[in-house]
Enzyme design. Structure first.
Site, mmCIF file in Angstrom:
data_model
loop_
_atom_site.group_PDB
_atom_site.id
_atom_site.type_symbol
_atom_site.label_atom_id
_atom_site.label_comp_id
_atom_site.label_asym_id
_atom_site.label_seq_id
_atom_site.Cartn_x
_atom_site.Cartn_y
_atom_site.Cartn_z
ATOM 1 C CG ASP A 87 -1.525 1.002 1.080
ATOM 2 O OD1 ASP A 87 -2.339 1.859 0.576
ATOM 3 O OD2 ASP A 87 -1.152 1.977 2.396
ATOM 4 C CG ASP A 89 -2.546 7.619 0.245
ATOM 5 O OD1 ASP A 89 -1.924 9.058 -0.244
ATOM 6 O OD2 ASP A 89 -2.994 6.948 -0.542
#
Length: 297
Positions: A87, A89
């Site tokens: 991922d 963010d």
């Protein structure tokens, strides 16, 4: 069964001091700890003879309660992964890009509140993303570069993690529910081979308030991991996935090693391991890499 138990801490003394407590705790769980192997500053590997990795993890975490030490318990065989799916963010970078864009639009409080609930799994991710992007309508496109330059920073250890795994033959993929404008730049900065994310729709020189469909969310992240593993001709057990929010949970559960990084409770509860204290190089130590093997350029 041979089990790897890895301790990682930003405090080298804390990691070393945890070894006797872990050894005693595992003895109570009918497991035998062999000679500890230092991996680097604040990182120690223990080869454990035991039968139940889950029980050993519970015993280790109980022994470490309240200490700034991360622990990973997994089978010794197959630790070095051939695929990294991460991922972006609040995982590879230290912010939520949509929240930072919202700050420029003057609606950060509203957008951040929705982001937090979505990451906790309290809201449908796709609907929450549409709602937040709608609040960005009219924002000049030039703000995207400004937000990247001023707000986006790689989290400590991110570049070393990606470049070390890549140098050792792993494919590294950045998969985000955020936006391609940012993932393309972050992927290049960190050394990822590929990136996947959502696309913001432009209207002249401004954002239209729309995001292209279909939206890349929880199931799309899982699909990305499955496809990348299939393209490499490897099993999903050869993949490492890391994230912090509810939309990362499916890929974390599917990977051979799923790691929660500074994660929301729903993710931390289901991941194979958590990184709450150390930086992202902990994922290299979890795989048995030593600090001498890190690619830091």
């Amino acid at each position: 069964m041979q089990i790897a138990l890895t301790l990682v801490s930003p405090d080298a003394e804390a990691a070393a001091a945890a070894v006797p407590a872990i050894t005693a705790a595992l003895a109570g769980a009918r497991a035998r700890v062999k000679e500890p192997r230092p991996l680097g500053p604040g990182a120690v590997d223990l080869l454990v003879e035991g039968e139940d990795a889950r029980a050993l993890r519970r015993a280790a975490e109980a022994a470490l309660a309240g200490q700034a030490v991360d622990v990973c318990v997994q089978p010794w065989a197959g630790r070095r992964k051939r695929l990294l799916v991460a991922d972006m963010d609040s995982t590879i970078i230290g912010c939520e890009c949509i929240d930072e864009l919202a700050d420029f639009a003057g609606v950060k409080a509203q957008v951040s509140a929705i982001t937090e609930r979505a990451m906790r799994g309290e809201l449908d991710f796709e609907g929450a993303l549409r709602e937040r992007v709608a609040m960005l309508k009219g924002l000049p496109i030039t703000v995207l570069q400004q937000a990247y330059d001023e707000r986006v920073r790689l989290n400590p250890g991110a570049r070393t993690l990606v470049r070390t795994m890549a140098a050792n033959g792993a494919r590294c993929v950045l998969v985000s529910g955020g936006f391609t404008y940012f993932t393309s730049r972050v992927a290049e900065a960190a050394g990822f081979h590929h990136n996947r994310a959502n696309r913001l729709v432009e209207e002249g020189r401004s954002l239209s308030g729309l995001v292209e469909e279909p939206i890349l969310g929880r199931e799309a992240k899982l699909a990305a991991l499955v496809q990348e593993a299939a393209d490499l001709g490897i099993a999903q057990s050869d993949a490492l996935a890391i994230g912090d929010g509810a939309n990362d949970l499916a890929m974390i559960e599917a990977a051979g090693l799923g790691v929660a990084y500074r994660a929301k409770p729903i993710v931390a509860a289901e991941a194979d391991a958590k990184v709450d204290h150390a930086d992202l190089t902990a994922l290299l130590y979890f795989q048995g890499y030593t600090a001498a093997e890190f690619v830091t350029d």
